[in-house]
Enzyme design. Structure first.
Site, mmCIF file in Angstrom:
data_model
loop_
_atom_site.group_PDB
_atom_site.id
_atom_site.type_symbol
_atom_site.label_atom_id
_atom_site.label_comp_id
_atom_site.label_asym_id
_atom_site.label_seq_id
_atom_site.Cartn_x
_atom_site.Cartn_y
_atom_site.Cartn_z
ATOM 1 N N GLU A 126 43.491 42.959 41.704
ATOM 2 C CA GLU A 126 43.090 42.365 42.214
ATOM 3 C C GLU A 126 43.035 40.916 41.930
ATOM 4 O OE1 GLU A 126 38.274 42.619 43.281
ATOM 5 O OE2 GLU A 126 38.738 44.307 42.543
ATOM 6 N N ALA A 127 42.940 40.606 40.390
ATOM 7 C CA ALA A 127 43.607 39.617 39.646
ATOM 8 C C ALA A 127 44.722 39.426 39.321
ATOM 9 C CB ALA A 127 42.919 40.141 38.182
#
Lengths: 304, 254
Positions: free
Chosen positions: B52-53
């Site tokens: 998700e980063a």
């Protein structure tokens, strides 16, 4: 006009008591611990902490007593577990209570994106049916005006100031950033003031040589702090890795209030400034974290 | 099957099998990351991992990671983009499977990683959602991985951080959630799959040495059906060697 200033001056100027402060836009990397620690040294009060994850930095700032509100997707210690100071504050009001507005990573990014675009909210389908809707007044269910489907309207979040770490910036605030950037670009557009925390101070020509890598319009940037190693113990791509041991040591010693106080005195107040912190870490420890094997990207040709 | 392995290792092997070749998986950290590495290097070489980063990976990362932002996860990535780009991909329905852990799960696969007790006076403040709520809301299938402990299985979780089937059949469509909800629950004792029409867990396999009665005894308030069960296939020697290559000290799987 040069926007370069010291971290001490940047915090004095841009973080009044009661401000909302965004830190850790890059999630577990590029976290400007140096900014958080300076805020703690200046004993700021009544702050609202904003960030998607920020790893253990928020736990430290909550433990120091500078925050009364947290608006985040996750607060703890990513590789070690729960945040002891966060737990003490929320469960027992130590050192004082903090109010929490629960986000998910996506809703947090959308809240910044709304502010970045200058609109009151952004619609999404995430968080529908969750209890985040009950513990964050900035998440409300609406009906799509087009097809009637339920949506969450994520309220715009406009930080008073964002501290954003970058690999290099010029004096006017044009910056290159790479690696996992999370919500860094949105943070630069959403915030009233933006303080870049730069590993290197670069020439204008260096930044101009690769305009696609520029994080945000330079006119959105209020200050540039040149502070090497500002993100330790979090990593900075191309410069240093994550100091895992620091997270685990912090987790162990902060199980008690007195343990946290001792940690804070030793690593925040006792060191005086970031230079003192780095000196205390010592050359050997830093050496182990430095990137050993360079991995350069292919050249990019902007020729005419 | 390798003869000796830890509960963490069999969970990773079971989780790896939930990733089919060519799928896009929202990975996360810890055991799911190891599962992605195993899947990539065994039966699912064409799987794509999202973090998700903002990290997109075609290949397993070269070494053990403590967080998704560790530099080895970005070097050699297939892409590194703003978080909103990957969340957009998730929301538009391009993610086949997502993995999350939970402190508590209830009979309809709802997960709590936020508050034990009430919001006003919590007994334990847990870290919160991170990206878990997004994955649970939006991925086509959700795989839940957690230790099998009585206190973690509730009739109804105190706080729904990451929704499963909510209050039961039809709930997801009613509240407007596009994702498919939980498809599997992998614990230290067995593997459950979800009957997605009924929204309920069905015990599929018990790990070697564990009986259905053992699982019933340790499952607290978890309501589940038992059809025919078989022993969970343990990690193969190859799977085990990959797991131990990434986690040589058993930091995550010990």
């Amino acid at each position: 006009m040069s926007k370069v200033m010291s971290m001490r001056d940047a915090v004095e100027r841009f973080v009044p008591d009661g401000a909302s402060v965004l830190l850790g836009a890059g999630l577990e990397g590029l976290i400007p611990f140096a900014a958080g620690h300076e805020i703690m040294r200046q004993r700021k009060h009544n702050l609202t902490l904003l960030g998607p994850i920020s790893d253990m930095l928020f736990d430290q700032m909550i433990g120091s007593g500078c925050a009364t509100r947290v608006c985040a997707a996750w607060v703890g210690n990513v590789s070690a577990g729960l945040g002891h100071c966060y737990r003490r504050a929320v469960e027992h009001g130590i050192p004082h209570p903090v109010e929490v507005h629960d986000h998910s990573n996506f809703t947090f990014a959308l809240a910044l994106s709304a502010a970045a675009q200058g609109v009151p909210y952004m619609p999404t389908r995430t968080a529908l049916g969750t209890d985040l809707l009950k513990t964050n007044p900035g998440l409300r269910v609406i009906e799509s005006p087009y097809d009637g489907s339920p949506l969450v309207a994520v309220q715009a979040l406009e930080p008073d100031v964002a501290f954003v770490a970058v690999q290099r910036a010029d004096e006017e605030g044009a910056a290159h950033c790479w690696g996992a950037m999370g919500v860094a670009a949105e943070a630069c557009l959403a915030s009233r003031s933006v303080v870049l925390v730069a590993e290197q101070l670069a020439s204008h020509e260096t930044i101009e040589s690769d305009p696609n890598r520029v994080l945000a319009p330079h006119f959105r940037v209020s200050a540039v702090v040149h502070e090497p190693f500002a993100c330790h113990p979090s990593p900075m791509q191309g410069f240093y890795g994550r100091d895992h041991a620091a997270y685990h040591a912090y987790h162990d010693v902060t199980r008690t209030e007195t343990g946290f106080a001792a940690w804070e005195n030793e690593w925040v107040h006792g060191v005086g400034d970031r230079r003192g912190y780095i000196a205390k870490l010592g050359h050997e420890r830093l050496e182990r974290l430095f990137i050993r094997r360079r991995r350069l990207a292919a050249e990019v040709d902007y020729g005419l | 099957m390798a003869s000796e392995f830890t509960p963490g290792e069999i969970m990773v092997a079971a989780a790896a099998r939930e990733i089919r070749d060519g799928e896009v998986a929202f990975v996360g950290m810890r055991l799911p990351l190891l599962a992605f590495c195993v899947a990539k290097r065994t039966h699912a070489p064409q799987a794509v991992g999202l973090f998700e980063a903002g990290v997109i990976r075609d290949a397993a990362p070269p070494s053990m990671l403590y967080t998704m932002c560790d530099p080895p996860n970005i070097a050699g990535a297939a892409g590194c983009v703003p978080m909103l780009t990957l969340m957009s991909v998730l929301q538009r329905g391009d993610v086949d499977v997502g993995f999350i852990g939970g402190a508590e799960v209830d009979r309809y696969g709802n997960l709590n990683t936020s508050y034990i007790g009430s919001y006003e006076a919590p007994k334990v403040r847990l870290p919160g959602s991170g990206g878990a709520a997004d994955i649970a809301c939006l991925a086509r299938r959700l795989v839940i991985i957690m230790p099998h402990e009585r206190r973690r299985f509730r009739t109804r979780v105190d706080y729904v951080t990451s929704p499963g089937f909510g209050a039961g059949p039809g709930w997801r469509a009613h509240v407007g959630l596009p994702g498919g909800g939980p498809s599997a629950l992998i614990t230290t004792m067995g593997v459950f799959e979800y009957d997605r029409a009924a929204g309920e867990a069905v015990l599929r396999s018990c790990h070697p040495g564990v009986t259905v009665d053992d699982i019933r005894r340790e499952s607290g308030d978890l309501v589940f059906r038992v059809d025919t069960t078989e022993p969970t296939a343990g990690p193969t020697a190859e799977e085990l060697s990959i797991i131990r290559e990434y986690d040589p000290t058993g930091f995550w799987t010990g």
